[in-house]
Design a protein around this motif. Structure first.
Motif, PDB file in Angstrom:
ATOM      1  N   SER A   1       0.356  -1.281  -0.532  1.00  0.00           N
ATOM      2  CA  SER A   1       0.202   0.341   0.336  1.00  0.00           C
ATOM      3  C   SER A   1       1.166   1.903  -0.423  1.00  0.00           C
ATOM      4  N   ARG A   2       1.982   0.980  -0.003  1.00  0.00           N
ATOM      5  CA  ARG A   2       3.224   1.868   0.135  1.00  0.00           C
ATOM      6  C   ARG A   2       2.946   2.882  -1.344  1.00  0.00           C
TER       7      ARG A   2
ATOM      8  N   ARG B   1       9.616  -0.160   7.522  1.00  0.00           N
ATOM      9  CA  ARG B   1       8.485  -0.118   9.314  1.00  0.00           C
ATOM     10  C   ARG B   1       7.971   0.966   9.216  1.00  0.00           C
ATOM     11  N   SER B   2       9.087   2.528   8.933  1.00  0.00           N
ATOM     12  CA  SER B   2       8.323   3.724   9.791  1.00  0.00           C
ATOM     13  C   SER B   2       8.475   4.240   8.348  1.00  0.00           C
ATOM     14  N   GLU B   3       7.487   4.967   7.725  1.00  0.00           N
ATOM     15  CA  GLU B   3       7.199   5.429   6.554  1.00  0.00           C
ATOM     16  C   GLU B   3       7.665   7.161   6.155  1.00  0.00           C
ATOM     17  N   THR B   4       8.597   7.403   5.545  1.00  0.00           N
ATOM     18  CA  THR B   4       9.131   9.003   5.995  1.00  0.00           C
ATOM     19  C   THR B   4       8.047   9.866   4.810  1.00  0.00           C
ATOM     20  N   SER B   5       7.865  10.771   5.126  1.00  0.00           N
ATOM     21  CA  SER B   5       7.027  11.500   3.835  1.00  0.00           C
ATOM     22  C   SER B   5       7.644  11.449   2.183  1.00  0.00           C
ATOM     23  N   SER B   6       9.013  11.179   1.714  1.00  0.00           N
ATOM     24  CA  SER B   6       9.236  11.270   0.444  1.00  0.00           C
ATOM     25  C   SER B   6      10.348   9.521   0.670  1.00  0.00           C
TER      26      SER B   6
END
Length: 307
Positions: A31-32, A159-164
């Motif tokens: 879903s990313r 594990r930890s999605e960032t804005s970019s």
């Protein structure tokens, strides 16, 4: 009749579930919005994995030692038995007849990266040379620190999605794929054959940065930015970095954090609304990134502006 050994067409999203029907899925890139590859973190029970002829290339990385664990597999008649240690790598190219896969002990954390046929097609087009998926070596216990480090960085983003994050994942996957092809394909290109074709001149750079500014609140992909620059995605990231001194994902991240500062200072939007506007996956992720950048939490930054 078991037909898994026959050719079975899957999508990137389906492949892990098809190959590993009994493994637990811990997290996934499904879903990313990542393009051209997929990533999964799985926990594997001990036992047999059904025979398969994969239509996606797979890179597998063990994230923890399993003292009594090993993976025994046979592909195209080649048998491999590999102890599972932190950092152990396996490659399985497209089309290999894997008729035997046995896991001797539970494997709690295994990272899987998948590349489709289309990634080979695009790379071949950009390099003006055909690189066939079957030319990658079927290999176990691969000693390649660059592959490990890129895999671990992708895992951090998983594990930890960032804005970019989608831009970062695109860049990392392309670097990983180019490295795998250049080092492990039997029909790999000669040294120097993949050098950059066309630098990112000021006019094209402005088109790209103008597009970024106009779409900071939207999804931005490496494919989109490369198309605006009229470059292949495989060359765009390097050209952009040469022109700006930083890779595209970091440039976008910096601009989104600046947008967040502007919104904190000039609007009454909630922190959650600002996080969403700047493409952070959650308010908590936004707070961590903002504090790393400025030394203040978003709330304290807003208070300092008011005071």
């Amino acid at each position: 009749m078991d037909t898994r050994g026959a050719w079975h067409m899957t999508t990137l999203a389906e492949f892990g579930e098809y190959k590993f029907p009994h493994a637990g899925l811990l997290c996934s890139s499904r879903s990313r919005g990542w393009s051209g590859f997929a990533a999964e973190l799985r926990a594997h029970p001990a036992g047999e994995i059904p025979a398969i002829r994969p239509d996606q290339m797979e890179i597998t990385l063990a994230l923890a030692d399993v003292p009594d664990g090993s993976v025994e597999r046979r592909g195209n008649g080649q048998f491999q038995s590999t102890a599972v240690r932190k950092g152990t790598l396996w490659f399985c190219p497209i089309g290999v007849e894997e008729d035997s896969i046995r896991i001797t002990a539970e494997l709690p954390q295994i990272l899987h990266l998948y590349f489709p046929q289309q990634r080979f097609d695009r790379y071949s087009e950009a390099a003006s040379r055909t690189i066939s998926p079957g030319s990658i070596h079927y290999a176990a216990n691969v000693d390649d620190e660059l592959v490990r480090q890129i895999g671990l960085r992708l895992l951090d983003e998983l594990r930890s999605e960032t804005s970019s994050g989608s831009l970062l994942a695109d860049q990392l996957s392309m670097a990983l794929f180019a490295h795998i092809v250049s080092r492990y394909a039997s029909d790999r290109m000669k040294p120097g054959a993949d050098r950059l074709r066309g630098a990112l001149d000021p006019r094209r750079l402005k088109r790209v940065t103008d597009h970024i500014e106009a779409h900071l609140s939207d999804d931005l992909t490496l494919d989109q930015l490369a198309a605006i620059a009229c470059l292949s995605p495989f060359y765009f990231a390097r050209a952009f970095r040469d022109a700006t001194g930083i890779p595209p994902h970091r440039y976008v991240s910096t601009r989104r954090l600046e947008l967040a500062r502007q919104l904190l200072a000039s609007t009454n939007l909630s922190l959650a609304e600002i996080a969403l506007s700047c493409r952070f996956s959650s308010q908590a992720t936004f707070t961590r990134a903002f504090q790393r950048s400025s030394g203040l939490t978003p709330g304290k930054f807003r208070q300092s502006i008011i005071l």
